[in-house]
Design a protein around this motif. Sequence first.
Motif, short mmCIF file in Angstrom:
data_model
loop_
_atom_site.label_atom_id
_atom_site.label_comp_id
_atom_site.label_asym_id
_atom_site.label_seq_id
_atom_site.Cartn_x
_atom_site.Cartn_y
_atom_site.Cartn_z
N THR A 12 0.84 -1.19 0.00
CA THR A 12 0.00 0.00 0.00
C THR A 12 0.88 1.24 0.00
O THR A 12 2.09 1.15 -0.17
CB THR A 12 -1.00 -0.05 1.18
N ASN A 13 0.26 2.40 0.17
CA ASN A 13 1.00 3.66 0.17
C ASN A 13 0.58 4.53 1.35
O ASN A 13 -0.55 4.43 1.83
CB ASN A 13 0.73 4.42 -1.13
N ALA A 14 1.50 5.41 1.79
CA ALA A 14 1.19 6.33 2.88
C ALA A 14 0.08 7.30 2.47
O ALA A 14 -0.75 7.70 3.29
CB ALA A 14 2.45 7.11 3.28
N VAL A 15 0.06 7.64 1.20
CA VAL A 15 -0.95 8.56 0.65
C VAL A 15 -1.58 7.88 -0.56
O VAL A 15 -0.87 7.30 -1.39
CB VAL A 15 -0.29 9.90 0.25
N LYS A 16 -2.91 7.94 -0.67
CA LYS A 16 -3.59 7.08 -1.64
C LYS A 16 -4.09 7.76 -2.91
O LYS A 16 -4.67 7.11 -3.77
CB LYS A 16 -4.69 6.31 -0.92
N HIS A 17 -3.84 9.05 -3.03
CA HIS A 17 -4.10 9.71 -4.32
C HIS A 17 -2.80 10.25 -4.89
O HIS A 17 -1.99 10.84 -4.17
CB HIS A 17 -5.11 10.86 -4.14
N PHE A 18 -2.65 10.10 -6.20
CA PHE A 18 -1.47 10.58 -6.94
C PHE A 18 -1.34 12.09 -6.80
O PHE A 18 -2.30 12.83 -6.99
CB PHE A 18 -1.66 10.20 -8.42
N LYS A 19 -0.14 12.55 -6.47
CA LYS A 19 0.15 13.98 -6.45
C LYS A 19 1.16 14.26 -7.56
O LYS A 19 2.18 13.59 -7.65
CB LYS A 19 0.72 14.38 -5.09
N PHE A 20 0.88 15.25 -8.38
CA PHE A 20 1.74 15.46 -9.56
C PHE A 20 1.71 16.90 -10.03
O PHE A 20 0.82 17.67 -9.70
CB PHE A 20 1.26 14.55 -10.70
N VAL A 21 2.74 17.23 -10.79
CA VAL A 21 2.73 18.50 -11.53
C VAL A 21 2.21 18.18 -12.92
O VAL A 21 2.68 17.23 -13.55
CB VAL A 21 4.13 19.14 -11.65
N PRO A 22 1.24 18.94 -13.39
CA PRO A 22 0.69 18.66 -14.71
C PRO A 22 1.80 18.69 -15.76
O PRO A 22 2.67 19.55 -15.72
CB PRO A 22 -0.29 19.82 -14.95
N ALA A 23 1.78 17.72 -16.66
CA ALA A 23 2.83 17.65 -17.70
C ALA A 23 2.24 18.11 -19.02
O ALA A 23 1.03 18.28 -19.15
CB ALA A 23 3.33 16.23 -17.82
N GLU A 24 3.10 18.30 -20.00
CA GLU A 24 2.63 18.62 -21.34
C GLU A 24 1.75 17.47 -21.84
O GLU A 24 1.93 16.34 -21.42
CB GLU A 24 3.82 18.76 -22.30
N ARG A 25 0.89 17.80 -22.77
CA ARG A 25 -0.06 16.80 -23.27
C ARG A 25 0.64 15.54 -23.77
O ARG A 25 1.61 15.63 -24.51
CB ARG A 25 -0.91 17.39 -24.38
N GLY A 26 0.14 14.40 -23.31
CA GLY A 26 0.68 13.14 -23.79
C GLY A 26 1.91 12.67 -23.02
O GLY A 26 2.32 11.53 -23.16
N LYS A 27 2.49 13.56 -22.22
CA LYS A 27 3.69 13.17 -21.46
C LYS A 27 3.28 12.58 -20.12
O LYS A 27 2.22 12.87 -19.59
CB LYS A 27 4.58 14.40 -21.22
N ARG A 28 4.19 11.81 -19.56
CA ARG A 28 3.97 11.23 -18.26
C ARG A 28 3.96 12.35 -17.22
O ARG A 28 4.81 13.23 -17.24
CB ARG A 28 5.11 10.25 -17.95
N ARG A 29 2.99 12.33 -16.31
CA ARG A 29 2.91 13.37 -15.29
C ARG A 29 3.99 13.13 -14.22
O ARG A 29 4.30 12.01 -13.89
CB ARG A 29 1.52 13.36 -14.65
N ILE A 30 4.54 14.21 -13.71
CA ILE A 30 5.66 14.10 -12.77
C ILE A 30 5.15 14.08 -11.33
O ILE A 30 4.43 14.97 -10.89
CB ILE A 30 6.65 15.28 -12.94
N HIS A 31 5.57 13.05 -10.63
CA HIS A 31 5.19 12.86 -9.23
C HIS A 31 5.69 14.00 -8.34
O HIS A 31 6.77 14.54 -8.54
CB HIS A 31 5.78 11.51 -8.80
N LYS A 32 4.89 14.37 -7.37
CA LYS A 32 5.34 15.31 -6.32
C LYS A 32 5.26 14.63 -4.96
O LYS A 32 4.36 13.82 -4.73
CB LYS A 32 4.42 16.54 -6.29
N THR A 33 6.19 14.96 -4.10
CA THR A 33 6.17 14.38 -2.75
C THR A 33 5.00 14.97 -1.97
O THR A 33 4.83 16.19 -1.92
CB THR A 33 7.49 14.72 -2.02
N PRO A 34 4.17 14.13 -1.35
CA PRO A 34 3.05 14.66 -0.57
C PRO A 34 3.54 15.44 0.66
O PRO A 34 4.61 15.16 1.19
CB PRO A 34 2.26 13.41 -0.16
N SER A 35 2.76 16.41 1.05
CA SER A 35 3.11 17.23 2.23
C SER A 35 2.81 16.45 3.50
O SER A 35 2.06 15.47 3.50
CB SER A 35 2.28 18.52 2.23
#
Length: 210
Positions: A89-112
Amino acid sequence: MGAERYVPAGADLDELRTAAASCQGCDLHENATQTVFGAGPADARVVIVGEVPGDQEDREGEPFVGPAGRLLDRALAEAGIDRSLVYVTNAVKHFKFVPAERGKRRIHKTPSRTEVVACRPWLDAELDRVGPELVVALGATAAKSLLGQDFRVTKQRGSVLPMPDREERVVATVHPSAVLRANDREAAYQGLLADLTVAAKEMGQRTTRR
Ligand code: URA
Ligand code: SF4
Protein backbone atom coordinates in the motif's frame (compact mmCIF):
# COMPACT_ATOMS: atom_id res chain seq x y z
CA MET A 1 -9.60 17.70 6.87
CA GLY A 2 -8.49 14.11 7.19
CA ALA A 3 -9.74 10.70 6.14
CA GLU A 4 -11.09 9.76 9.58
CA ARG A 5 -14.74 10.42 8.87
CA TYR A 6 -14.63 8.40 5.64
CA VAL A 7 -13.31 5.23 7.30
CA PRO A 8 -16.25 2.92 8.12
CA ALA A 9 -16.07 1.24 11.52
CA GLY A 10 -15.81 -2.55 11.55
CA ALA A 11 -15.34 -2.78 7.78
CA ASP A 12 -13.32 -5.52 6.12
CA LEU A 13 -10.63 -4.73 3.54
CA ASP A 14 -12.98 -4.80 0.56
CA GLU A 15 -15.41 -2.47 2.31
CA LEU A 16 -12.54 -0.16 3.22
CA ARG A 17 -11.39 -0.11 -0.40
CA THR A 18 -14.88 0.79 -1.55
CA ALA A 19 -15.18 3.56 1.04
CA ALA A 20 -11.73 4.95 0.20
CA ALA A 21 -12.83 5.41 -3.41
CA SER A 22 -14.90 8.41 -2.33
CA CYS A 23 -12.54 9.87 0.25
CA GLN A 24 -12.21 13.65 0.20
CA GLY A 25 -10.03 13.88 3.27
CA CYS A 26 -7.55 16.18 1.55
CA ASP A 27 -7.27 18.09 -1.73
CA LEU A 28 -5.41 15.37 -3.62
CA HIS A 29 -8.62 13.63 -4.70
CA GLU A 30 -9.44 16.66 -6.88
CA ASN A 31 -6.82 16.09 -9.60
CA ALA A 32 -6.03 12.41 -9.31
CA THR A 33 -7.88 9.83 -11.40
CA GLN A 34 -8.84 7.53 -8.54
CA THR A 35 -7.95 6.32 -5.06
CA VAL A 36 -5.22 3.69 -5.19
CA PHE A 37 -5.90 1.50 -2.18
CA GLY A 38 -3.62 -1.26 -0.94
CA ALA A 39 -3.59 -4.68 -2.58
CA GLY A 40 -2.77 -8.17 -1.40
CA PRO A 41 -4.12 -10.93 0.82
CA ALA A 42 -6.07 -9.95 3.94
CA ASP A 43 -3.90 -12.34 5.97
CA ALA A 44 -0.56 -11.08 4.60
CA ARG A 45 2.40 -11.44 6.96
CA VAL A 46 4.10 -8.30 5.74
CA VAL A 47 2.68 -4.92 4.82
CA ILE A 48 4.88 -2.83 2.55
CA VAL A 49 4.18 0.89 2.62
CA GLY A 50 5.25 3.14 -0.26
CA GLU A 51 4.83 6.87 -0.61
CA VAL A 52 2.11 7.75 -3.08
CA PRO A 53 0.82 6.16 -6.28
CA GLY A 54 2.69 7.14 -9.45
CA ASP A 55 1.43 7.99 -12.92
CA GLN A 56 0.75 4.40 -13.94
CA GLU A 57 -0.76 3.43 -10.57
CA ASP A 58 -3.12 6.41 -10.83
CA ARG A 59 -4.36 5.21 -14.21
CA GLU A 60 -4.67 1.55 -13.26
CA GLY A 61 -5.89 1.95 -9.67
CA GLU A 62 -3.35 -0.56 -8.32
CA PRO A 63 -0.25 0.13 -6.20
CA PHE A 64 3.28 -0.52 -7.49
CA VAL A 65 2.41 -1.60 -11.02
CA GLY A 66 4.91 0.79 -12.67
CA PRO A 67 8.74 0.82 -12.88
CA ALA A 68 9.23 1.14 -9.10
CA GLY A 69 6.90 -1.83 -8.58
CA ARG A 70 8.84 -4.00 -10.98
CA LEU A 71 12.07 -3.20 -9.14
CA LEU A 72 10.38 -3.93 -5.83
CA ASP A 73 9.13 -7.30 -7.08
CA ARG A 74 12.62 -8.24 -8.17
CA ALA A 75 14.16 -7.20 -4.83
CA LEU A 76 11.48 -9.08 -2.85
CA ALA A 77 12.10 -12.24 -4.84
CA GLU A 78 15.83 -11.93 -4.35
CA ALA A 79 15.44 -11.31 -0.60
CA GLY A 80 13.30 -14.44 -0.39
CA ILE A 81 10.06 -12.70 0.54
CA ASP A 82 7.16 -14.49 -1.10
CA ARG A 83 5.13 -11.85 -2.94
CA SER A 84 1.92 -13.76 -2.19
CA LEU A 85 2.45 -13.10 1.54
CA VAL A 86 2.73 -9.36 1.01
CA TYR A 87 0.13 -6.60 1.18
CA VAL A 88 1.34 -3.47 -0.62
CA THR A 89 0.00 0.00 0.00
CA ASN A 90 1.00 3.66 0.17
CA ALA A 91 1.19 6.33 2.88
CA VAL A 92 -0.95 8.56 0.65
CA LYS A 93 -3.59 7.08 -1.64
CA HIS A 94 -4.10 9.71 -4.32
CA PHE A 95 -1.47 10.58 -6.94
CA LYS A 96 0.15 13.98 -6.45
CA PHE A 97 1.74 15.46 -9.56
CA VAL A 98 2.73 18.50 -11.53
CA PRO A 99 0.69 18.66 -14.71
CA ALA A 100 2.83 17.65 -17.70
CA GLU A 101 2.63 18.62 -21.34
CA ARG A 102 -0.06 16.80 -23.27
CA GLY A 103 0.68 13.14 -23.79
CA LYS A 104 3.69 13.17 -21.46
CA ARG A 105 3.97 11.23 -18.26
CA ARG A 106 2.91 13.37 -15.29
CA ILE A 107 5.66 14.10 -12.77
CA HIS A 108 5.19 12.86 -9.23
CA LYS A 109 5.34 15.31 -6.32
CA THR A 110 6.17 14.38 -2.75
CA PRO A 111 3.05 14.66 -0.57
CA SER A 112 3.11 17.23 2.23
CA ARG A 113 3.11 16.36 5.90
CA THR A 114 -0.53 17.53 6.04
CA GLU A 115 -1.54 15.12 3.27
CA VAL A 116 0.34 12.24 4.90
CA VAL A 117 -1.39 12.89 8.23
CA ALA A 118 -4.78 13.28 6.49
CA CYS A 119 -4.40 9.87 4.82
CA ARG A 120 -3.03 7.99 7.84
CA PRO A 121 -6.45 6.68 9.01
CA TRP A 122 -6.61 4.50 5.87
CA LEU A 123 -3.19 3.06 6.60
CA ASP A 124 -4.14 2.38 10.21
CA ALA A 125 -7.36 0.69 9.07
CA GLU A 126 -5.39 -1.49 6.63
CA LEU A 127 -2.86 -2.47 9.32
CA ASP A 128 -5.71 -3.20 11.76
CA ARG A 129 -7.41 -5.56 9.26
CA VAL A 130 -4.33 -7.28 7.88
CA GLY A 131 -2.56 -7.60 11.23
CA PRO A 132 0.92 -8.20 9.77
CA GLU A 133 3.94 -9.39 11.73
CA LEU A 134 6.15 -6.81 10.12
CA VAL A 135 5.84 -3.55 8.20
CA VAL A 136 8.38 -2.38 5.64
CA ALA A 137 8.52 1.36 5.02
CA LEU A 138 9.85 2.36 1.60
CA GLY A 139 11.41 5.82 1.71
CA ALA A 140 11.18 8.84 3.96
CA THR A 141 7.49 9.60 3.51
CA ALA A 142 6.34 6.17 4.65
CA ALA A 143 9.01 5.99 7.36
CA LYS A 144 8.02 9.36 8.81
CA SER A 145 4.34 8.50 8.70
CA LEU A 146 5.00 5.31 10.69
CA LEU A 147 7.99 6.23 12.85
CA GLY A 148 7.66 9.96 13.36
CA GLN A 149 8.78 13.19 11.75
CA ASP A 150 12.35 12.98 13.11
CA PHE A 151 13.04 9.60 11.51
CA ARG A 152 15.98 9.62 9.06
CA VAL A 153 16.06 6.74 6.59
CA THR A 154 19.75 7.37 5.83
CA LYS A 155 20.68 6.85 9.49
CA GLN A 156 18.08 4.40 10.76
CA ARG A 157 17.36 2.11 7.82
CA GLY A 158 17.74 -1.65 7.93
CA SER A 159 16.94 -2.41 11.55
CA VAL A 160 13.81 -3.76 13.17
CA LEU A 161 12.18 -0.93 15.11
CA PRO A 162 9.09 -0.57 17.30
CA MET A 163 6.33 1.63 15.91
CA PRO A 164 4.95 4.42 18.10
CA ASP A 165 1.27 3.80 18.96
CA ARG A 166 1.13 0.43 17.21
CA GLU A 167 2.22 -3.13 17.96
CA GLU A 168 3.83 -3.99 14.63
CA ARG A 169 7.53 -3.63 14.13
CA VAL A 170 8.99 -1.78 11.17
CA VAL A 171 12.02 -2.00 8.93
CA ALA A 172 12.64 1.19 6.94
CA THR A 173 14.56 1.29 3.68
CA VAL A 174 14.99 3.44 0.60
CA HIS A 175 12.25 3.83 -1.95
CA PRO A 176 12.66 1.75 -5.15
CA SER A 177 12.16 4.98 -7.16
CA ALA A 178 15.24 6.39 -5.43
CA VAL A 179 17.15 3.29 -6.55
CA LEU A 180 16.02 3.95 -10.13
CA ARG A 181 17.20 7.58 -9.88
CA ALA A 182 20.50 6.84 -8.09
CA ASN A 183 23.83 7.58 -9.78
CA ASP A 184 25.12 4.23 -8.62
CA ARG A 185 22.06 2.15 -9.23
CA GLU A 186 23.68 -1.16 -8.39
CA ALA A 187 24.91 0.06 -4.98
CA ALA A 188 21.50 1.54 -4.20
CA TYR A 189 19.81 -1.72 -5.22
CA GLN A 190 22.15 -3.76 -3.01
CA GLY A 191 21.23 -1.45 -0.10
CA LEU A 192 17.53 -2.04 -0.66
CA LEU A 193 18.17 -5.77 -0.92
CA ALA A 194 20.16 -5.81 2.33
CA ASP A 195 17.33 -4.07 4.21
CA LEU A 196 14.70 -6.42 2.74
CA THR A 197 16.88 -9.34 3.80
CA VAL A 198 16.72 -8.02 7.38
CA ALA A 199 12.93 -8.08 7.05
CA ALA A 200 13.01 -11.61 5.60
CA LYS A 201 15.17 -12.85 8.49
CA GLU A 202 12.88 -11.27 11.05
CA MET A 203 9.93 -13.10 9.51
CA GLY A 204 11.90 -16.34 9.39
CA GLN A 205 12.54 -16.09 13.13
CA ARG A 206 8.89 -15.53 13.74
CA THR A 207 8.01 -18.66 11.77
CA THR A 208 10.40 -20.80 13.81
CA ARG A 209 9.15 -19.34 17.09
CA ARG A 210 5.57 -20.38 16.38
N1 URA B 1 5.73 4.62 -5.77
C1 URA B 1 5.05 4.49 -4.63
O1 URA B 1 5.44 4.95 -3.58
N2 URA B 1 3.93 3.80 -4.67
C2 URA B 1 3.44 3.25 -5.77
O2 URA B 1 2.38 2.64 -5.69
C3 URA B 1 4.17 3.40 -6.96
C4 URA B 1 5.32 4.10 -6.95
FE1 SF4 C 1 -8.42 10.80 1.18
FE2 SF4 C 1 -5.86 10.06 1.29
FE3 SF4 C 1 -6.97 10.66 -1.04
FE4 SF4 C 1 -6.44 12.58 0.68
S1 SF4 C 1 -4.95 11.26 -0.36
S2 SF4 C 1 -8.36 12.33 -0.45
S3 SF4 C 1 -6.88 11.56 2.64
S4 SF4 C 1 -7.54 8.93 0.28
